[in-house]
Design a protein around this motif. Structure first.
Motif, PDB file in Angstrom:
ATOM      1  N   LEU A  87     -35.240 123.546   4.062  1.00  0.00           N
ATOM      2  CA  LEU A  87     -35.338 124.199   5.501  1.00  0.00           C
ATOM      3  C   LEU A  87     -36.336 123.085   6.189  1.00  0.00           C
ATOM      4  CD1 LEU A  87     -35.598 127.914   4.985  1.00  0.00           C
ATOM      5  CD2 LEU A  87     -33.603 126.826   5.940  1.00  0.00           C
ATOM      6  N   VAL A  88     -37.430 122.699   5.386  1.00  0.00           N
ATOM      7  CA  VAL A  88     -38.418 121.896   6.192  1.00  0.00           C
ATOM      8  C   VAL A  88     -37.881 120.436   6.024  1.00  0.00           C
ATOM      9  CG1 VAL A  88     -40.756 120.971   6.073  1.00  0.00           C
ATOM     10  CG2 VAL A  88     -40.171 123.564   5.428  1.00  0.00           C
ATOM     11  N   SER A  89     -37.382 120.109   5.247  1.00  0.00           N
ATOM     12  CA  SER A  89     -36.888 118.583   4.986  1.00  0.00           C
ATOM     13  C   SER A  89     -35.471 118.185   5.633  1.00  0.00           C
ATOM     14  CB  SER A  89     -36.847 117.880   3.622  1.00  0.00           C
ATOM     15  OG  SER A  89     -38.271 118.282   2.836  1.00  0.00           O
ATOM     16  N   HIS A  90     -34.786 119.072   5.730  1.00  0.00           N
ATOM     17  CA  HIS A  90     -33.190 118.804   6.126  1.00  0.00           C
ATOM     18  C   HIS A  90     -32.991 119.725   7.379  1.00  0.00           C
ATOM     19  CE1 HIS A  90     -32.868 115.968   2.712  1.00  0.00           C
ATOM     20  NE2 HIS A  90     -33.163 117.264   1.850  1.00  0.00           N
ATOM     21  N   ILE A  91     -33.112 120.789   7.358  1.00  0.00           N
ATOM     22  CA  ILE A  91     -32.649 121.890   8.270  1.00  0.00           C
ATOM     23  C   ILE A  91     -33.252 121.594   9.625  1.00  0.00           C
ATOM     24  CG2 ILE A  91     -31.968 124.444   9.035  1.00  0.00           C
ATOM     25  CD1 ILE A  91     -30.052 123.248   6.753  1.00  0.00           C
ATOM     26  N   LEU A  92     -34.441 121.786   9.619  1.00  0.00           N
ATOM     27  CA  LEU A  92     -35.584 121.782  10.623  1.00  0.00           C
ATOM     28  C   LEU A  92     -35.349 120.493  11.288  1.00  0.00           C
ATOM     29  CD1 LEU A  92     -37.404 123.306  12.460  1.00  0.00           C
ATOM     30  CD2 LEU A  92     -39.156 122.436  11.048  1.00  0.00           C
ATOM     31  N   PRO A  93     -35.441 119.173  10.786  1.00  0.00           N
ATOM     32  CA  PRO A  93     -35.570 118.017  11.475  1.00  0.00           C
ATOM     33  C   PRO A  93     -34.311 117.604  12.289  1.00  0.00           C
ATOM     34  CG  PRO A  93     -36.474 117.510   9.470  1.00  0.00           C
ATOM     35  CD  PRO A  93     -35.822 119.026   9.432  1.00  0.00           C
ATOM     36  N   ASN A  94     -33.006 118.114  11.547  1.00  0.00           N
ATOM     37  CA  ASN A  94     -31.799 117.788  12.252  1.00  0.00           C
ATOM     38  C   ASN A  94     -31.296 119.137  13.163  1.00  0.00           C
ATOM     39  OD1 ASN A  94     -30.370 115.614  10.636  1.00  0.00           O
ATOM     40  ND2 ASN A  94     -31.308 116.845   9.223  1.00  0.00           N
ATOM     41  N   SER A  95     -32.128 120.020  13.666  1.00  0.00           N
ATOM     42  CA  SER A  95     -31.903 120.770  14.570  1.00  0.00           C
ATOM     43  C   SER A  95     -32.744 120.651  15.730  1.00  0.00           C
ATOM     44  CB  SER A  95     -32.264 122.359  14.030  1.00  0.00           C
ATOM     45  OG  SER A  95     -31.403 122.411  12.834  1.00  0.00           O
ATOM     46  N   MET A  96     -33.662 119.760  15.683  1.00  0.00           N
ATOM     47  CA  MET A  96     -34.516 119.622  16.814  1.00  0.00           C
ATOM     48  C   MET A  96     -34.214 119.047  18.116  1.00  0.00           C
ATOM     49  SD  MET A  96     -37.696 120.456  16.386  1.00  0.00           S
ATOM     50  CE  MET A  96     -36.789 122.095  15.630  1.00  0.00           C
ATOM     51  N   ALA A  97     -33.166 118.269  18.072  1.00  0.00           N
ATOM     52  CA  ALA A  97     -32.577 117.598  19.416  1.00  0.00           C
ATOM     53  C   ALA A  97     -32.055 118.880  20.422  1.00  0.00           C
ATOM     54  CB  ALA A  97     -31.294 116.732  19.035  1.00  0.00           C
ATOM     55  N   PRO A  98     -31.299 119.763  20.175  1.00  0.00           N
ATOM     56  CA  PRO A  98     -31.160 120.782  21.223  1.00  0.00           C
ATOM     57  C   PRO A  98     -32.368 121.381  21.597  1.00  0.00           C
ATOM     58  CG  PRO A  98     -30.142 121.303  19.327  1.00  0.00           C
ATOM     59  CD  PRO A  98     -30.518 120.005  18.974  1.00  0.00           C
ATOM     60  N   VAL A  99     -33.332 121.547  20.883  1.00  0.00           N
ATOM     61  CA  VAL A  99     -34.438 122.410  20.981  1.00  0.00           C
ATOM     62  C   VAL A  99     -35.424 121.593  22.038  1.00  0.00           C
ATOM     63  CG1 VAL A  99     -36.670 123.207  20.005  1.00  0.00           C
ATOM     64  CG2 VAL A  99     -34.526 123.718  18.803  1.00  0.00           C
ATOM     65  N   ILE A 100     -35.426 120.306  21.795  1.00  0.00           N
ATOM     66  CA  ILE A 100     -36.200 119.471  22.829  1.00  0.00           C
ATOM     67  C   ILE A 100     -35.800 119.748  24.150  1.00  0.00           C
ATOM     68  CG2 ILE A 100     -36.802 116.903  23.468  1.00  0.00           C
ATOM     69  CD1 ILE A 100     -36.882 116.560  20.329  1.00  0.00           C
ATOM     70  N   VAL A 101     -34.397 119.266  24.314  1.00  0.00           N
ATOM     71  CA  VAL A 101     -33.504 119.699  25.508  1.00  0.00           C
ATOM     72  C   VAL A 101     -33.921 121.095  26.167  1.00  0.00           C
ATOM     73  CG1 VAL A 101     -31.284 119.701  26.778  1.00  0.00           C
ATOM     74  CG2 VAL A 101     -31.883 118.136  24.973  1.00  0.00           C
ATOM     75  N   GLN A 102     -33.491 122.290  25.382  1.00  0.00           N
ATOM     76  CA  GLN A 102     -33.910 123.391  25.972  1.00  0.00           C
ATOM     77  C   GLN A 102     -35.318 123.673  26.286  1.00  0.00           C
ATOM     78  OE1 GLN A 102     -31.759 125.691  26.610  1.00  0.00           O
ATOM     79  NE2 GLN A 102     -33.194 127.252  27.273  1.00  0.00           N
ATOM     80  N   GLY A 103     -36.299 123.248  25.435  1.00  0.00           N
ATOM     81  CA  GLY A 103     -37.594 123.460  25.476  1.00  0.00           C
ATOM     82  C   GLY A 103     -38.130 122.606  26.903  1.00  0.00           C
ATOM     83  N   THR A 104     -37.597 121.572  27.224  1.00  0.00           N
ATOM     84  CA  THR A 104     -37.790 120.922  28.656  1.00  0.00           C
ATOM     85  C   THR A 104     -37.457 121.818  29.873  1.00  0.00           C
ATOM     86  OG1 THR A 104     -37.626 118.556  27.522  1.00  0.00           O
ATOM     87  CG2 THR A 104     -37.647 118.757  30.040  1.00  0.00           C
ATOM     88  N   LEU A 105     -36.282 122.259  29.469  1.00  0.00           N
ATOM     89  CA  LEU A 105     -35.689 123.147  30.747  1.00  0.00           C
ATOM     90  C   LEU A 105     -36.399 124.571  30.733  1.00  0.00           C
ATOM     91  CD1 LEU A 105     -32.013 122.601  30.162  1.00  0.00           C
ATOM     92  CD2 LEU A 105     -33.397 121.540  32.079  1.00  0.00           C
ATOM     93  N   ALA A 106     -36.834 124.931  29.403  1.00  0.00           N
ATOM     94  CA  ALA A 106     -37.803 126.273  29.757  1.00  0.00           C
ATOM     95  C   ALA A 106     -39.033 126.148  30.350  1.00  0.00           C
ATOM     96  CB  ALA A 106     -37.698 126.787  28.228  1.00  0.00           C
ATOM     97  N   ILE A 107     -39.627 125.083  30.196  1.00  0.00           N
ATOM     98  CA  ILE A 107     -40.853 124.863  31.017  1.00  0.00           C
ATOM     99  C   ILE A 107     -40.852 125.104  32.266  1.00  0.00           C
ATOM    100  CG2 ILE A 107     -42.683 123.054  31.487  1.00  0.00           C
ATOM    101  CD1 ILE A 107     -42.216 121.751  28.624  1.00  0.00           C
ATOM    102  N   ALA A 108     -39.779 124.403  33.007  1.00  0.00           N
ATOM    103  CA  ALA A 108     -39.561 125.004  34.462  1.00  0.00           C
ATOM    104  C   ALA A 108     -39.249 126.304  34.550  1.00  0.00           C
ATOM    105  CB  ALA A 108     -38.118 123.994  34.719  1.00  0.00           C
ATOM    106  N   THR A 109     -38.599 126.965  33.553  1.00  0.00           N
ATOM    107  CA  THR A 109     -38.370 128.344  33.795  1.00  0.00           C
ATOM    108  C   THR A 109     -39.634 129.125  33.529  1.00  0.00           C
ATOM    109  OG1 THR A 109     -36.003 128.183  32.894  1.00  0.00           O
ATOM    110  CG2 THR A 109     -37.093 130.392  32.988  1.00  0.00           C
ATOM    111  N   ALA A 110     -40.562 128.712  32.515  1.00  0.00           N
ATOM    112  CA  ALA A 110     -41.572 129.411  32.596  1.00  0.00           C
ATOM    113  C   ALA A 110     -42.699 129.283  33.820  1.00  0.00           C
ATOM    114  CB  ALA A 110     -42.229 128.693  31.290  1.00  0.00           C
TER     115      ALA A 110
END
Length: 295
Positions: A202-225
């Motif tokens: 989970l830490v070495s493989h799953i999490l790093p490869n799942s971060m790209a959409p989270v970064i995009v969503q996080g940037t948009l979520a800051i505006a919403t917040a």
């Protein structure tokens, strides 16, 4: 000849950009995204170095100069207590950005943990977590935030907690869908076959490869917040007086819309520009990080 071939291979390898470098290169190609990043950087610098440029204190009152229009001494005019609006708008950038970043960080952390657990383990774990997300998403976000703040009590800290809570399902579902596709890849199967433990996978493989959409969503979520924090402040459930939070400033000046419109215009423009900057930057990141958007 062999040395020449090796040098040519090394030169070719140096030319090959990594995924993040390639994403940055694609991001820079979008002029709109660069403009959005410039707006965000401007407000971040404004929040950091604001005290050096503000002419007066945020709560320094002068009733003899109340509701003065913009002038050389008060570039954005004054409010109903004679306080300098420029100073309060600048300090308000600190509050809005602080709420936006911290709320999204909290949502990302909690949502990522729940989403990874639901997507990786599946079965009853996935069922319970997914149903919790469905229940939370059944309510309009602002109404759920109002309910949380009503329970905790009106304050900026509680508004931050409420905004973080209501955004958890968005990141959780996003991570879950990404994990469901990643865990079937061959390198995950190979890691399981050699006996690698789940927590390391989970830490070495799953999490790093799942971060790209989270970064995009996080940037948009800051505006919403930022918008949600301003909405709660406008309703009196967020920042309390005399805090120079932009939503609270709009609420305090709504009675003077006709005879002193500048008291509402400048905080409103600050909210609009900040949200616009994060949205433009988020769109640019989405185009740069999503392989389907590349020609």
């Amino acid at each position: 000849m062999a040395e020449t071939a090796i040098k040519q291979d090394q030169a070719e390898m140096q030319k090959v950009a990594g995924p993040w470098k390639e994403a940055w290169r694609g991001f820079r190609k979008s002029k709109v995204a660069v403009v959005g990043m410039g707006i965000v950087i401007f407000f971040v610098l404004l929040a950091i170095f604001g005290p050096l440029i503000t002419p007066q204190g945020i709560n320094e009152q002068n009733l003899s100069q109340r509701l003065m229009p913009p002038s050389s001494s008060h570039w954005m005019g004054t409010d109903d207590f004679g306080r300098d609006i420029l100073s309060r708008v600048v300090y308000g950038a600190r509050i809005s950005l602080w709420v936006g970043f911290l709320a999204v960080i909290g949502s990302v952390v909690v949502g990522s943990i729940l989403g990874i657990l639901a997507g990786y383990y599946g079965r009853w774990v996935d069922t319970i977590i997914s149903r919790i997300f469905d229940i939370m998403l059944a309510f309009p976000s602002i109404l759920l935030a109002i309910a949380v703040v009503s329970v905790l009590g009106p304050s900026l800290r509680n508004a931050l907690i409420a905004i973080a809570i209501i955004n958890v399902p968005n990141f959780g579902r996003l991570i879950r869908s990404k994990v469901l596709s990643i865990k079937e890849d061959e390198y995950i199967m190979s890691a399981k076959a050699i006996g690698m433990k789940d927590n390391r996978i989970l830490v070495s493989h799953i999490l790093p490869n799942s971060m790209a959409p989270v970064i995009v969503q996080g940037t948009l979520a800051i505006a919403t917040a930022i918008i949600e924090a301003a909405a709660l402040g406008f309703l009196g459930l967020g920042a309390q007086a005399p805090s120079p939070e932009w939503g609270k400033m709009l609420a305090d000046s709504r009675s003077y819309l006709t005879n002193a419109p500048w008291t509402m215009i400048f905080p409103g423009v600050a909210i609009m520009l900040t949200v616009l900057g994060f949205n433009l930057m988020g769109d640019g990141l989405r185009d740069a990080l999503d392989p389907r958007m590349k020609s």
